[in-house]
Every structure is written in C-alpha cells, then in structure tokens.
Scaffold this motif. Sequence first.
Motif, PDB file in Angstrom:
ATOM      1  N   ALA A 148       0.821  -1.211   0.000  1.00 38.43           N
ATOM      2  CA  ALA A 148       0.000   0.000   0.000  1.00 38.43           C
ATOM      3  C   ALA A 148       0.854   1.259   0.000  1.00 38.43           C
ATOM      4  N   HIS A 149       2.088   1.138   0.512  1.00 37.61           N
ATOM      5  CA  HIS A 149       3.007   2.276   0.533  1.00 37.61           C
ATOM      6  C   HIS A 149       3.883   2.340  -0.711  1.00 37.61           C
ATOM      7  N   ASP A 150       3.844   1.303  -1.508  1.00 35.83           N
ATOM      8  CA  ASP A 150       4.675   1.244  -2.718  1.00 35.83           C
ATOM      9  C   ASP A 150       3.847   0.692  -3.873  1.00 35.83           C
ATOM     10  N   LYS A 151       2.986   1.522  -4.385  1.00 37.87           N
ATOM     11  CA  LYS A 151       2.069   1.092  -5.444  1.00 37.87           C
ATOM     12  C   LYS A 151       2.703   1.256  -6.823  1.00 37.87           C
ATOM     13  N   THR A 152       3.890   0.692  -6.960  1.00 37.71           N
ATOM     14  CA  THR A 152       4.620   0.753  -8.216  1.00 37.71           C
ATOM     15  C   THR A 152       4.735  -0.650  -8.787  1.00 37.71           C
ATOM     16  N   ILE A 153       5.205  -0.733 -10.023  1.00 33.81           N
ATOM     17  CA  ILE A 153       5.457  -2.054 -10.612  1.00 33.81           C
ATOM     18  C   ILE A 153       6.486  -2.807  -9.790  1.00 33.81           C
ATOM     19  N   GLY A 154       7.506  -2.071  -9.350  1.00 26.55           N
ATOM     20  CA  GLY A 154       8.531  -2.698  -8.521  1.00 26.55           C
ATOM     21  C   GLY A 154       7.963  -3.226  -7.218  1.00 26.55           C
ATOM     22  N   GLY A 155       7.022  -2.484  -6.638  1.00 26.46           N
ATOM     23  CA  GLY A 155       6.388  -2.932  -5.412  1.00 26.46           C
ATOM     24  C   GLY A 155       5.583  -4.201  -5.615  1.00 26.46           C
ATOM     25  N   THR A 156       4.874  -4.271  -6.732  1.00 27.20           N
ATOM     26  CA  THR A 156       4.105  -5.472  -7.054  1.00 27.20           C
ATOM     27  C   THR A 156       5.015  -6.678  -7.209  1.00 27.20           C
ATOM     28  N   GLN A 157       6.148  -6.480  -7.866  1.00 23.41           N
ATOM     29  CA  GLN A 157       7.103  -7.569  -8.044  1.00 23.41           C
ATOM     30  C   GLN A 157       7.687  -8.016  -6.712  1.00 23.41           C
ATOM     31  N   ALA A 158       8.057  -7.048  -5.882  1.00 24.11           N
ATOM     32  CA  ALA A 158       8.651  -7.371  -4.587  1.00 24.11           C
ATOM     33  C   ALA A 158       7.658  -8.101  -3.687  1.00 24.11           C
ATOM     34  N   ALA A 159       6.396  -7.674  -3.726  1.00 24.97           N
ATOM     35  CA  ALA A 159       5.372  -8.325  -2.913  1.00 24.97           C
ATOM     36  C   ALA A 159       5.177  -9.776  -3.344  1.00 24.97           C
ATOM     37  N   ALA A 160       5.192 -10.007  -4.648  1.00 21.27           N
ATOM     38  CA  ALA A 160       5.053 -11.371  -5.160  1.00 21.27           C
ATOM     39  C   ALA A 160       6.216 -12.236  -4.690  1.00 21.27           C
ATOM     40  N   GLY A 161       7.412 -11.685  -4.693  1.00 25.99           N
ATOM     41  CA  GLY A 161       8.571 -12.423  -4.212  1.00 25.99           C
ATOM     42  C   GLY A 161       8.483 -12.723  -2.730  1.00 25.99           C
ATOM     43  N   ALA A 162       8.047 -11.739  -1.945  1.00 30.58           N
ATOM     44  CA  ALA A 162       7.913 -11.947  -0.499  1.00 30.58           C
ATOM     45  C   ALA A 162       6.903 -13.038  -0.200  1.00 30.58           C
ATOM     46  N   ARG A 163       5.790 -13.049  -0.921  1.00 33.09           N
ATOM     47  CA  ARG A 163       4.786 -14.089  -0.711  1.00 33.09           C
ATOM     48  C   ARG A 163       5.341 -15.468  -1.060  1.00 33.09           C
ATOM     49  N   ALA A 164       6.137 -15.540  -2.118  1.00 33.71           N
ATOM     50  CA  ALA A 164       6.729 -16.819  -2.513  1.00 33.71           C
ATOM     51  C   ALA A 164       7.715 -17.332  -1.487  1.00 33.71           C
ATOM     52  N   ALA A 165       8.319 -16.428  -0.722  1.00 31.33           N
ATOM     53  CA  ALA A 165       9.311 -16.824   0.283  1.00 31.33           C
ATOM     54  C   ALA A 165       8.678 -17.374   1.546  1.00 31.33           C
ATOM     55  N   MET A 166       7.389 -17.153   1.736  1.00 33.47           N
ATOM     56  CA  MET A 166       6.718 -17.579   2.969  1.00 33.47           C
ATOM     57  C   MET A 166       6.770 -19.096   3.136  1.00 33.47           C
ATOM     58  N   ASN A 167       6.897 -19.511   4.382  1.00 31.26           N
ATOM     59  CA  ASN A 167       7.061 -20.932   4.697  1.00 31.26           C
ATOM     60  C   ASN A 167       5.717 -21.574   5.045  1.00 31.26           C
ATOM     61  N   THR A 168       4.758 -21.466   4.132  1.00 30.30           N
ATOM     62  CA  THR A 168       3.459 -22.099   4.340  1.00 30.30           C
ATOM     63  C   THR A 168       3.047 -22.828   3.066  1.00 30.30           C
ATOM     64  N   ALA A 169       2.272 -23.893   3.244  1.00 25.18           N
ATOM     65  CA  ALA A 169       1.823 -24.671   2.088  1.00 25.18           C
ATOM     66  C   ALA A 169       0.966 -23.819   1.165  1.00 25.18           C
TER      67      ALA A 169
END
Length: 288
Positions: A148-169
């Motif tokens: 919400a604080h980084d509504k850029t293309i880069g922010g969208t990419q970074a958020a997707a990466g962070a979600r992929a790093a999560m340790n949940t099924a």
Amino acid sequence: ASDVYKRQAWDMCRDAEMNSADYIDLVSRGIGVESDLTAVGSLTRQAQTAATAYTLPEQRDVVRDALVSAMVLQLKEAEPGSDHQLAFANAIARGVHDVEGAELLRAWLGGEEVPEGLRIDTDMRWRLVTALARLGRADEALITAELAHDKTIGGTQAAAGARAAMNTARAKAEAWRLATADPEIANETHRAVCLEFQQFDQREVLEPYREKYLQMAEAISAGRDGWERRGVAAITTALALLFPVDADQDWVDRVDEWLVQSSPSETVRRSVTERRDALARALRCQRA
C-alpha cells in the motif's frame, strides 16, 4: 594478487578443499579492509552460499551465527551512510535465520535500532519484508500494508517475491501456480516469484515440489501445459530457479534417473543438468 587469493579461496571452498566454517572465518577477518564494493558484495554472497548450501543442515545454525555476527561487527564499524554499510546490512538481512535476527529486522522495518546513516528506503524495506517472510515472521497483512506504501510495478514484483518466500503450504501453492501456470504474469514478477520460492530450512513445505519440478520440466520439453506459449526468459527462469536447493543425494539420484528415462529436449536437459551438478557439488562440500 589479493584478487587471485580471493578466487583461490572460494574455489577451494567450492571444491570441498576448505570447509564452509573456515571460508566464512577467512572472509570475516578480511572483508573489513576490502575497499572494492563489488568484491564486498561478492564475498558476502559467497559466504552466504557457503553457510547454507555447503554446510550440513545440522551444522548450519552455528555457521550462520558466525557469519551474521561478523556482518554485524562490520556494520558497526562501517562509515555511516556508506555503500559498505548498506552491503553489510543486506548481508545481515540475507543471513539471519532465527527469532533474534528476525526481531532485529522487524525493528529496522519499524525505524528502531537502525544504525546511524543506514537508509531504510523502499528497496531495503522490501528486503526486510522478504527476509521476515522467509523466517515465518511476516504474514499477508504485513506484505499488503507494505504494498500500500509502494504502489509501483517494482512494489508489485517485490510483494510477489515476499509471498513466494513464505514458509506455508498455501503460499507455496500460489507461488507455484504463478510460476508455472499463469502465462499472463510479467517476466520480472515471474522472476521474483521463482527467485524466492526455493529457500533453505523449508524442506517440509517444499518437498512436494520436487516431483512437480520434474513434471514441469517434462511439460516444457514437450511444449504443453501452456509452456509452448511462454517465452524463453520464463522457461529459463523456471528451470533454473525452481530446482530444489535444499535437497539430498536421493534427489540427485532421482534427477539422474529422470534424465535417462524422460529423454528431455536439449534445452531442458542442459538446464536441469546444470542445477543437478550444482547441488551435487554442494553435497560434496557438506560431506567434506
């Protein structure tokens, strides 16, 4: 000459002639006087590889503690606001692996205990969020709030990466879907997802994706399941980055069996073989 010695030391570590703990000790004692920022970045990344891929799982905590402690010391001694200070902070974010380290990163994210001169800018915030996600200390709410604080293309990419790093099924299942079954995903977002998907210390949640990786490789080789419509960049990224990194000899043997039985395309065979060889090297280093 010093550059030659640095290359020789890393080659010795990669060739199982120097164990990971000794390599990290060598880097820790010498990196403080390294003036070349590129060399600092390379040395910290190599040390991180040594502490994870080249270290037996049951010994990683001790080795990584030594690496993080060394980077914390260098961070304290670095010139405030310097690129070297930032490089050591990045190394700490990559290296922390326990609750204490996660608490430090969380404090930095909240603007607390930040070393003088260290800028917690947008890029650094995403590094911290991704590290916390890897450690199981960042949930969807934190990632969404950061986005919400980084509504850029880069922010969208970074958020997707962070979600992929999560340790949940659940997080891994969605990341896998994005990485392998969403032809509309942008290349850079796809790369961010693939880059963060495989993590050390997540064997249990990642184990089902070993066979799924081989199934994906077969689909790419056969040009089906939508891969026939994907570009070279997406295919190359998926084959290289989704290969399990925290695995054992049984997995190497399974890949060898698959390579013989499946007769993949030359592109797929080359990519899978390269990753298989990298893992086999890591296992040799662990045994040594």
